[in-house]
Write a protein that holds these residues in place. Structure first.
Motif, PDB file in Angstrom:
ATOM      1  N   GLY A 159       0.791  -1.219   0.000  1.00 15.45           N
ATOM      2  CA  GLY A 159       0.000   0.000   0.000  1.00 15.45           C
ATOM      3  C   GLY A 159       0.826   1.273   0.000  1.00 15.45           C
ATOM      4  N   VAL A 160       1.986   1.229  -0.639  1.00 13.09           N
ATOM      5  CA  VAL A 160       2.888   2.383  -0.680  1.00 13.09           C
ATOM      6  C   VAL A 160       2.961   2.898  -2.119  1.00 13.09           C
ATOM      7  CG1 VAL A 160       5.255   3.180  -0.262  1.00 13.09           C
ATOM      8  CG2 VAL A 160       4.196   1.540   1.290  1.00 13.09           C
ATOM      9  N   ASP A 161       3.051   4.203  -2.258  1.00 12.67           N
ATOM     10  CA  ASP A 161       2.984   4.810  -3.592  1.00 12.67           C
ATOM     11  C   ASP A 161       4.290   4.736  -4.374  1.00 12.67           C
ATOM     12  OD1 ASP A 161       0.279   5.685  -3.277  1.00 12.67           O
ATOM     13  OD2 ASP A 161       1.008   7.294  -1.983  1.00 12.67           O
ATOM     14  N   ALA A 162       5.407   5.032  -3.721  1.00 12.48           N
ATOM     15  CA  ALA A 162       6.682   5.143  -4.435  1.00 12.48           C
ATOM     16  C   ALA A 162       7.821   4.765  -3.501  1.00 12.48           C
ATOM     17  CB  ALA A 162       6.882   6.561  -4.968  1.00 12.48           C
ATOM     18  N   ALA A 163       9.017   4.643  -4.075  1.00  5.62           N
ATOM     19  CA  ALA A 163      10.156   4.178  -3.285  1.00  5.62           C
ATOM     20  C   ALA A 163      11.436   4.884  -3.691  1.00  5.62           C
ATOM     21  CB  ALA A 163      10.331   2.672  -3.434  1.00  5.62           C
ATOM     22  N   VAL A 164      12.358   4.930  -2.755  1.00  2.00           N
ATOM     23  CA  VAL A 164      13.726   5.378  -3.015  1.00  2.00           C
ATOM     24  C   VAL A 164      14.575   4.125  -3.205  1.00  2.00           C
ATOM     25  CG1 VAL A 164      15.747   6.556  -2.073  1.00  2.00           C
ATOM     26  CG2 VAL A 164      13.457   7.492  -1.669  1.00  2.00           C
ATOM     27  N   VAL A 165      15.201   4.010  -4.369  1.00  2.01           N
ATOM     28  CA  VAL A 165      16.056   2.863  -4.664  1.00  2.01           C
ATOM     29  C   VAL A 165      17.476   3.181  -4.203  1.00  2.01           C
ATOM     30  CG1 VAL A 165      17.022   1.391  -6.467  1.00  2.01           C
ATOM     31  CG2 VAL A 165      14.642   2.136  -6.611  1.00  2.01           C
ATOM     32  N   VAL A 166      18.070   2.281  -3.438  1.00  2.99           N
ATOM     33  CA  VAL A 166      19.383   2.491  -2.836  1.00  2.99           C
ATOM     34  C   VAL A 166      20.395   1.532  -3.460  1.00  2.99           C
ATOM     35  CG1 VAL A 166      20.686   2.495  -0.664  1.00  2.99           C
ATOM     36  CG2 VAL A 166      18.266   3.196  -0.692  1.00  2.99           C
TER      37      VAL A 166
ATOM     38  N   HIS B 184      16.435   3.892 -15.000  1.00  5.06           N
ATOM     39  CA  HIS B 184      15.100   3.289 -14.935  1.00  5.06           C
ATOM     40  C   HIS B 184      14.050   4.396 -15.033  1.00  5.06           C
ATOM     41  CE1 HIS B 184      16.237  -0.802 -14.218  1.00  5.06           C
ATOM     42  NE2 HIS B 184      16.845  -0.558 -13.073  1.00  5.06           N
ATOM     43  N   PRO B 185      13.115   4.311 -15.967  1.00  4.04           N
ATOM     44  CA  PRO B 185      12.129   5.375 -16.143  1.00  4.04           C
ATOM     45  C   PRO B 185      10.894   5.232 -15.266  1.00  4.04           C
ATOM     46  CG  PRO B 185      11.874   3.758 -17.877  1.00  4.04           C
ATOM     47  CD  PRO B 185      13.024   3.278 -17.020  1.00  4.04           C
ATOM     48  N   ASP B 186      10.822   4.195 -14.465  1.00  4.25           N
ATOM     49  CA  ASP B 186       9.611   3.896 -13.715  1.00  4.25           C
ATOM     50  C   ASP B 186       9.207   5.074 -12.817  1.00  4.25           C
ATOM     51  OD1 ASP B 186       7.896   2.690 -11.517  1.00  4.25           O
ATOM     52  OD2 ASP B 186       8.176   0.954 -12.804  1.00  4.25           O
ATOM     53  N   ALA B 187       7.953   5.500 -12.923  1.00  2.20           N
ATOM     54  CA  ALA B 187       7.474   6.660 -12.169  1.00  2.20           C
ATOM     55  C   ALA B 187       7.380   6.384 -10.675  1.00  2.20           C
ATOM     56  CB  ALA B 187       6.110   7.092 -12.696  1.00  2.20           C
ATOM     57  N   ARG B 188       7.360   5.119 -10.284  1.00  2.00           N
ATOM     58  CA  ARG B 188       7.257   4.805  -8.858  1.00  2.00           C
ATOM     59  C   ARG B 188       8.614   4.820  -8.169  1.00  2.00           C
ATOM     60  NH1 ARG B 188       2.649   0.309  -7.906  1.00  2.00           N
ATOM     61  NH2 ARG B 188       2.631   1.328  -5.864  1.00  2.00           N
ATOM     62  N   ILE B 189       9.671   5.025  -8.930  1.00  2.00           N
ATOM     63  CA  ILE B 189      10.986   5.259  -8.337  1.00  2.00           C
ATOM     64  C   ILE B 189      11.105   6.755  -8.081  1.00  2.00           C
ATOM     65  CG2 ILE B 189      13.482   5.097  -8.648  1.00  2.00           C
ATOM     66  CD1 ILE B 189      13.015   2.675 -10.434  1.00  2.00           C
ATOM     67  N   ALA B 190      10.945   7.149  -6.823  1.00  2.00           N
ATOM     68  CA  ALA B 190      10.939   8.568  -6.477  1.00  2.00           C
ATOM     69  C   ALA B 190      12.322   9.187  -6.579  1.00  2.00           C
ATOM     70  CB  ALA B 190      10.379   8.757  -5.066  1.00  2.00           C
ATOM     71  N   GLY B 191      13.342   8.376  -6.427  1.00  2.00           N
ATOM     72  CA  GLY B 191      14.713   8.855  -6.483  1.00  2.00           C
ATOM     73  C   GLY B 191      15.668   7.710  -6.257  1.00  2.00           C
ATOM     74  N   VAL B 192      16.949   7.987  -6.484  1.00  2.00           N
ATOM     75  CA  VAL B 192      17.993   6.966  -6.351  1.00  2.00           C
ATOM     76  C   VAL B 192      19.085   7.467  -5.416  1.00  2.00           C
ATOM     77  CG1 VAL B 192      19.839   5.728  -7.565  1.00  2.00           C
ATOM     78  CG2 VAL B 192      17.578   5.955  -8.623  1.00  2.00           C
ATOM     79  N   VAL B 193      19.431   6.646  -4.441  1.00  2.00           N
ATOM     80  CA  VAL B 193      20.626   6.883  -3.627  1.00  2.00           C
ATOM     81  C   VAL B 193      21.731   6.064  -4.273  1.00  2.00           C
ATOM     82  CG1 VAL B 193      21.727   6.571  -1.384  1.00  2.00           C
ATOM     83  CG2 VAL B 193      19.339   7.305  -1.511  1.00  2.00           C
ATOM     84  N   GLY B 194      22.633   6.731  -4.930  1.00  2.00           N
ATOM     85  CA  GLY B 194      23.671   6.046  -5.683  1.00  2.00           C
ATOM     86  C   GLY B 194      25.002   6.011  -4.959  1.00  2.00           C
ATOM     87  N   TRP B 195      26.028   5.679  -5.707  1.00  2.00           N
ATOM     88  CA  TRP B 195      27.379   5.593  -5.152  1.00  2.00           C
ATOM     89  C   TRP B 195      28.283   6.548  -5.915  1.00  2.00           C
ATOM     90  CZ3 TRP B 195      32.167   4.264  -7.268  1.00  2.00           C
ATOM     91  CH2 TRP B 195      33.210   4.058  -6.341  1.00  2.00           C
ATOM     92  N   ALA B 196      29.233   7.119  -5.207  1.00  2.00           N
ATOM     93  CA  ALA B 196      30.310   7.899  -5.819  1.00  2.00           C
ATOM     94  C   ALA B 196      31.581   7.586  -5.050  1.00  2.00           C
ATOM     95  CB  ALA B 196      30.008   9.398  -5.768  1.00  2.00           C
ATOM     96  N   ASP B 197      32.693   7.708  -5.717  1.00  2.00           N
ATOM     97  CA  ASP B 197      33.984   7.461  -5.070  1.00  2.00           C
ATOM     98  C   ASP B 197      34.333   8.672  -4.217  1.00  2.00           C
ATOM     99  OD1 ASP B 197      36.504   6.849  -4.257  1.00  2.00           O
ATOM    100  OD2 ASP B 197      37.399   6.820  -6.274  1.00  2.00           O
ATOM    101  N   LEU B 198      34.090   8.574  -2.929  1.00  2.00           N
ATOM    102  CA  LEU B 198      34.320   9.705  -2.040  1.00  2.00           C
ATOM    103  C   LEU B 198      35.792   9.912  -1.713  1.00  2.00           C
ATOM    104  CD1 LEU B 198      31.315   9.665   0.444  1.00  2.00           C
ATOM    105  CD2 LEU B 198      31.480  10.539  -1.878  1.00  2.00           C
TER     106      LEU B 198
END
Length: 276
Positions: free
Chosen positions: A47-54, A69-83
């Protein structure tokens, strides 16, 4: 009405992004690929509308694939960067559409070969760059890493941090060290936390321990700094995402409607800049 947000899910295609940590013998239920269509079915079931993909790999290539990914239910992405590298250049190298979908950065600190990775001076400089670009940092650590993490976040008050899975309870039932570390982190107003990654307690007879952990988090952070996450598909290793969602609903049932809304949508939306 604000949409509900699952603040912590994963997607992976093992042909491009292997997951060597998955043990087929003990983790058979997640020993497969998970795509946006699978995510949609899971969100419908909870019963959840959207998600943050990690991110699930310390890989810039994986991050680009997730951002594509173009899916509208992916509200955003927590990605990786070389810190340990030039973070500004890495972020500037993203296209406008990619940059618009990137809402945060995470590094698998809890399994990094360098136990002091988070305390590295170059990582500290990179964290400041994330703050300058309006990005938060997901802290995935074990309970014994909470206190050192608190020193790091204290040194970067202009950077937003969110503690994944309430900081990772100990394998034993002794939660004194975990509680002290989580409360220490919570004293910093730039630190938030996810009620996630604990579905195993629902199916494993740990209901009282789960209640205690969430009560500690509510007292330390308040609902306005807590967000719901399923940690799907890893939740399948425990009670499953539906049972986990029901458990969280029970755990926050005594909060006000506004406070429950914060946990289920408002905190994640504000932290990750997801809008209404």
């Amino acid at each position: 009405m604000s949409r509900s947000i699952d603040a912590h899910v994963h997607l992976w295609n093992r042909a491009t992004d292997p997951q060597p940590w998955i043990d087929p013998a003990t983790m058979g239920v997640i020993d497969r690929d998970f795509a946006p269509a699978d995510l949609g079915r899971m969100l419908d079931s909870t019963g959840v509308d959207a998600a943050v993909v990690v991110q699930s790999s310390n890989s810039a290539a994986e991050t680009r694939r997730l951002l594509a990914h173009p899916d509208a239910r992916i509200a955003g992405v927590v990605g990786w960067a070389d810190l340990t590298g030039d973070v500004a250049a890495q972020l500037d190298g993203l296209g406008p559409a990619e940059r618009g979908r990137l809402v945060g950065i995470r590094h698998l600190v809890h399994v990094d070969p360098d136990p002091a990775w988070l305390q590295r001076p170059d990582v500290g400089k990179a964290l400041e760059q994330l703050g300058a670009h309006g990005l938060g940092f997901d802290l995935v650590v074990r309970w014994w890493q909470l206190s050192p993490a608190a020193a790091v976040v204290a040194a970067h008050p202009g950077v937003r941090f969110v503690v994944d899975h309430l900081g990772g309870l100990a394998e034993s039932d002794d939660d004194a060290g975990w509680e002290a570390g989580l409360r220490e982190l919570a004293t910093r107003p730039n630190v938030f936390a996810k009620i996630s990654g604990l579905a195993g307690l629902v199916s494993g007879g740990g209901g009282a321990r789960l209640r205690r952990a969430v009560d500690v988090a509510l007292e330390a952070f308040g609902p306005e700094r807590l967000m719901y996450g399923s940690d799907w598909p890893l939740a399948e290793l425990g009670a499953g995402p539906v049972a986990w969602r029901c458990a969280v609903d029970e755990l926050v049932a005594e909060l006000s409607q506004a406070e429950r809304r914060a946990v289920m949508s408002g905190t994640a939306s504000a932290f990750y800049g997801l809008g209404a």
